[in-house]
Design a protein around this motif. Structure first.
Motif, PDB file in Angstrom:
ATOM      1  N   HIS A   1     -78.630   4.036 -67.272  1.00  0.00           N
ATOM      2  CA  HIS A   1     -79.931   3.680 -66.976  1.00  0.00           C
ATOM      3  C   HIS A   1     -80.272   2.607 -68.485  1.00  0.00           C
ATOM      4  O   HIS A   1     -81.171   2.292 -68.338  1.00  0.00           O
ATOM      5  CB  HIS A   1     -80.517   4.877 -68.065  1.00  0.00           C
ATOM      6  CG  HIS A   1     -81.563   6.690 -66.844  1.00  0.00           C
ATOM      7  ND1 HIS A   1     -82.270   5.639 -66.148  1.00  0.00           N
ATOM      8  CD2 HIS A   1     -81.039   7.102 -65.759  1.00  0.00           C
ATOM      9  CE1 HIS A   1     -82.876   6.512 -65.258  1.00  0.00           C
ATOM     10  NE2 HIS A   1     -82.550   7.453 -65.250  1.00  0.00           N
ATOM     11  N   VAL A   2     -79.197   3.420 -69.742  1.00  0.00           N
ATOM     12  CA  VAL A   2     -79.117   2.532 -71.004  1.00  0.00           C
ATOM     13  C   VAL A   2     -78.756   1.406 -70.758  1.00  0.00           C
ATOM     14  O   VAL A   2     -80.271  -0.385 -70.615  1.00  0.00           O
ATOM     15  CB  VAL A   2     -78.102   2.944 -71.657  1.00  0.00           C
ATOM     16  CG1 VAL A   2     -78.263   1.532 -73.128  1.00  0.00           C
ATOM     17  CG2 VAL A   2     -78.776   4.073 -72.417  1.00  0.00           C
TER      18      VAL A   2
ATOM     19  N   THR B   1     -66.805   0.257 -80.692  1.00  0.00           N
ATOM     20  CA  THR B   1     -66.711   0.907 -81.507  1.00  0.00           C
ATOM     21  C   THR B   1     -67.323  -0.427 -82.167  1.00  0.00           C
ATOM     22  O   THR B   1     -67.360  -1.519 -82.670  1.00  0.00           O
ATOM     23  CB  THR B   1     -65.985   1.402 -81.999  1.00  0.00           C
ATOM     24  OG1 THR B   1     -64.929   0.766 -82.562  1.00  0.00           O
ATOM     25  CG2 THR B   1     -65.382   1.924 -80.978  1.00  0.00           C
ATOM     26  N   PRO B   2     -67.866   0.243 -83.712  1.00  0.00           N
ATOM     27  CA  PRO B   2     -68.318  -0.937 -84.640  1.00  0.00           C
ATOM     28  C   PRO B   2     -67.731  -1.218 -85.575  1.00  0.00           C
ATOM     29  O   PRO B   2     -66.984  -1.965 -85.898  1.00  0.00           O
ATOM     30  CB  PRO B   2     -68.931   0.811 -85.977  1.00  0.00           C
ATOM     31  CG  PRO B   2     -69.515   1.658 -84.865  1.00  0.00           C
ATOM     32  CD  PRO B   2     -68.808   1.682 -83.801  1.00  0.00           C
ATOM     33  N   LEU B   3     -66.098  -0.473 -85.911  1.00  0.00           N
ATOM     34  CA  LEU B   3     -64.688  -0.990 -86.380  1.00  0.00           C
ATOM     35  C   LEU B   3     -64.280  -2.001 -84.980  1.00  0.00           C
ATOM     36  O   LEU B   3     -63.922  -3.260 -85.934  1.00  0.00           O
ATOM     37  CB  LEU B   3     -63.685   0.036 -86.400  1.00  0.00           C
ATOM     38  CG  LEU B   3     -62.857  -0.290 -87.280  1.00  0.00           C
ATOM     39  CD1 LEU B   3     -62.541  -0.726 -88.457  1.00  0.00           C
ATOM     40  CD2 LEU B   3     -61.405   1.463 -86.862  1.00  0.00           C
TER      41      LEU B   3
ATOM     42  N   ASP C   1     -74.075   6.472 -87.464  1.00  0.00           N
ATOM     43  CA  ASP C   1     -74.920   6.076 -88.017  1.00  0.00           C
ATOM     44  C   ASP C   1     -75.070   4.249 -87.707  1.00  0.00           C
ATOM     45  O   ASP C   1     -74.797   3.107 -88.141  1.00  0.00           O
ATOM     46  CB  ASP C   1     -74.575   5.705 -89.561  1.00  0.00           C
ATOM     47  CG  ASP C   1     -74.677   7.532 -90.208  1.00  0.00           C
ATOM     48  OD1 ASP C   1     -75.366   8.018 -89.512  1.00  0.00           O
ATOM     49  OD2 ASP C   1     -73.683   7.692 -90.313  1.00  0.00           O
ATOM     50  N   VAL C   2     -75.245   3.676 -86.454  1.00  0.00           N
ATOM     51  CA  VAL C   2     -75.611   2.585 -85.845  1.00  0.00           C
ATOM     52  C   VAL C   2     -76.447   1.557 -86.520  1.00  0.00           C
ATOM     53  O   VAL C   2     -77.585   2.774 -85.659  1.00  0.00           O
ATOM     54  CB  VAL C   2     -74.539   2.468 -84.073  1.00  0.00           C
ATOM     55  CG1 VAL C   2     -74.882   0.604 -84.459  1.00  0.00           C
ATOM     56  CG2 VAL C   2     -73.125   2.956 -84.465  1.00  0.00           C
ATOM     57  N   THR C   3     -76.696   0.781 -87.224  1.00  0.00           N
ATOM     58  CA  THR C   3     -77.744   0.173 -87.531  1.00  0.00           C
ATOM     59  C   THR C   3     -78.254  -1.112 -86.333  1.00  0.00           C
ATOM     60  O   THR C   3     -77.377  -2.257 -86.167  1.00  0.00           O
ATOM     61  CB  THR C   3     -77.839  -0.547 -88.647  1.00  0.00           C
ATOM     62  OG1 THR C   3     -77.569   0.713 -89.237  1.00  0.00           O
ATOM     63  CG2 THR C   3     -79.315  -1.436 -88.812  1.00  0.00           C
TER      64      THR C   3
ATOM     65  N   ASP D   1     -77.575   0.821 -80.478  1.00  0.00           N
ATOM     66  CA  ASP D   1     -76.833   1.523 -80.490  1.00  0.00           C
ATOM     67  C   ASP D   1     -76.371   3.355 -79.562  1.00  0.00           C
ATOM     68  O   ASP D   1     -77.621   3.225 -78.693  1.00  0.00           O
ATOM     69  CB  ASP D   1     -77.265   2.601 -81.730  1.00  0.00           C
ATOM     70  CG  ASP D   1     -77.013   4.307 -81.951  1.00  0.00           C
ATOM     71  OD1 ASP D   1     -76.270   4.934 -81.710  1.00  0.00           O
ATOM     72  OD2 ASP D   1     -77.576   4.593 -82.980  1.00  0.00           O
ATOM     73  N   LEU D   2     -75.269   2.450 -78.634  1.00  0.00           N
ATOM     74  CA  LEU D   2     -75.215   2.979 -77.078  1.00  0.00           C
ATOM     75  C   LEU D   2     -75.812   4.542 -77.262  1.00  0.00           C
ATOM     76  O   LEU D   2     -76.656   5.209 -76.396  1.00  0.00           O
ATOM     77  CB  LEU D   2     -74.232   2.953 -77.151  1.00  0.00           C
ATOM     78  CG  LEU D   2     -74.540   3.406 -75.478  1.00  0.00           C
ATOM     79  CD1 LEU D   2     -74.723   3.364 -74.680  1.00  0.00           C
ATOM     80  CD2 LEU D   2     -72.383   3.450 -75.045  1.00  0.00           C
TER      81      LEU D   2
END
Length: 501
Positions: A7-8, A71-73, A98-100, A109-110
């Motif tokens: 869906h995303v 991932t953010p990292l 806490d993804v912006t 932000d998944l």
């Protein structure tokens, strides 16, 4: 979860055939993402999480990546610095807390979006011949090659899991391969789901006692691992394994490089079970040759072809092949086409693909022999590709990264034997005028390579040379570097132009 991922993707405008790259490692989000990509009709493109920025760039650039899930990292460490060089990359779906979101930068932000997505999705209709997976495999020159696999390959994944891994409905199955590699996708995600198995995943690095604990606590019945891991367990010793109750384990298999006979015997002593080796490639899409549960193992052999697979030892030249009739004589391993999971080509490299297909046979690039009983035995690679800890490393990628350093004039890269990984990367470096060999420079080059390539690909050893052996056309003779390193015959050096040992 997979329907929510689909869906995303659909909400962002991802269409059938778009390439979605996943740089996640062994975390649950990876499995949901893979299934969601297929539900959305897109193409799943796994990336090894230990790669450095340059190997990641080479694969995403070649694959025209439109979406990246990471991932953010990993994004900060490995993708930010190459992002501007990936013009096709529109969406980066970040998996973490806490993804912006920054839509201008294409960052989403998944997990937040998954929470708001419906839990059902009408799967996009696909044809068995529609592209489903891109697996990148290293070569001796140029960028990594994208082996294209179709949806119909799952027929092979299912059959080979039943035949070679002895998977039954209800088994608890653990494939230890990283999903960034073909084994981790084909047999870490697809095959166990097709067979109705419980799937085990471990996100941590190798630790023998933790692995034994997983086998015990999760009551694993079928275990698919790598010879490198087996040799590391052998080094630790028998006392560690005997602390655990592994009575649920009934079948162990390995893949990645040849399993030495000592490891087969050790498996019998440590687990009360032999370890069944098997053989296949990114291009074959699934297991082709195996030591089956139903037959005697010849320790050190690849085994015999799966039902429906015809294998032979051949010689070839001028796009013609001849079959090696004499048993025990070495030649190139070839497989009669087609079968459901055979790759449909290299992305944007039809010429290279055609070179592997002659008279209805796929030429594997692996040297092998067949004994009187029909068992196949791996001899080595026919090219310069380095097989380390079950992964193929293209020398060109390593050489290119080292050549970026200001001190380096020339580089030649080979694989050298290692008792655990089978082979590790060694680089021979000639320096530019004004630079002298030193421990400090050696460390600087090592650090540069690890930063650019990641620890899985970077050289373990660097040796300085005044000059490297080259042909008259200027090509560095890796074969000659390897022969001299290992004390092997140098062979024909009639094309040698320059040489300072």
């Amino acid at each position: 979860g997979a329907s929510k991922v689909a869906h995303v993707l659909a909400g962002l405008g991802v269409e059938k055939g778009d390439r979605v790259f996943c740089l996640l490692g062994r975390i649950p989000d990876l499995y949901e993402s893979a299934l969601g990509v297929w539900k959305a009709g897109a193409v799943f493109c796994p990336l090894f999480s230990a790669f450095g920025p340059e190997p990641i760039f080479a694969r995403m650039d070649a694959g025209h990546a439109r979406v990246l899930v990471t991932t953010p990292l990993l994004y900060r460490r490995k993708v930010v610095k190459i992002r501007q060089r990936l013009p096709n990359l529109e969406f980066v779906l970040l998996v973490g807390d806490d993804v912006t979101e920054d839509k201008e930068a294409g960052l989403y932000d998944l997990r937040t979006r998954l929470a708001a997505a419906p839990s059902s999705f009408d799967t996009v209709a696909t044809d068995p011949e529609d592209l489903a997976i891109l697996h990148f495999t290293s070569g001796t020159t140029g960028t990594p090659k994208g082996a294209m696999h179709v949806h119909g390959a799952i027929v092979n994944h299912y059959a080979s899991a039943r035949f070679a891994l002895d998977l039954h409905d209800g088994d608890v199955f653990w494939c230890t391969a990283d999903p960034g590699w073909v084994t981790g996708t084909s047999y870490g995600i697809i095959a166990p789901l097709l067979c109705g198995c419980t799937l085990i995943s471990d996100a941590e690095e190798f630790n023998a006692e933790r692995w034994y604990g997983i086998l015990q606590d999760q009551k694993v019945s079928v275990w698919y691992t790598a010879p490198t891991a087996v040799r590391m367990m052998m080094k630790i010793g028998m006392d560690a394994v005997r602390k655990f109750d592994l009575s649920n384990l009934r079948f162990i298999s390995s893949v990645g490089e040849p399993l030495n006979p000592e490891a087969v015997f050790w498996g019998q002593e440590a687990f009360g079970l032999p370890i069944h080796d098997n053989w296949w490639q990114s291009e074959t899409g699934g297991i082709m040759i195996s030591n089956f549960a139903s037959m005697d193992i010849k320790p050190g052999s690849m085994g015999k072809p799966l039902p429906g697979i015809e294998a032979a030892i051949v010689q070839h030249w001028d796009h013609k092949i001849s079959f090696v009739e004499q048993r025990a004589e070495e030649g190139e391993l070839a497989l009669k086409t087609p079968w459901p999971s055979i790759y449909r080509g290299y992305l944007n490299n039809e010429e290279k693909y055609k070179a592997t297909m002659i008279d209805g046979w796929y030429l594997t690039g692996d040297l092998a022999r067949q004994d009187e009983d029909g068992y196949f035995w791996f001899v080595g690679r026919a090219d310069d590709v380095i097989k380390s800890a079950g992964h193929l490393i293209g020398p060109f990628e390593v050489e290119s990264a080292l050549m970026e350093h200001e001190a380096v004039a020339e580089v030649g890269v080979i694989g050298i034997p290692d008792e655990v990984a089978m082979e590790v990367v060694k680089a021979f470096v000639a320096l530019k005028t004004g630079y002298e060999p030193s421990e400090e420079l050696n460390r600087a080059l090592m650090a540069h390579a690890r930063k650019r390539l990641g620890p899985a690909v970077a050289p373990r050893e660097i040796e300085f040379k005044k000059n490297l052996p080259k042909t008259r056309s200027g090509k560095i003779m890796r074969r000659l570097l390897k022969a001299r390193e290992l004390g092997l015959p140098e062979g024909d050096i009639s094309t040698l132009e320059s040489d300072t040992q």
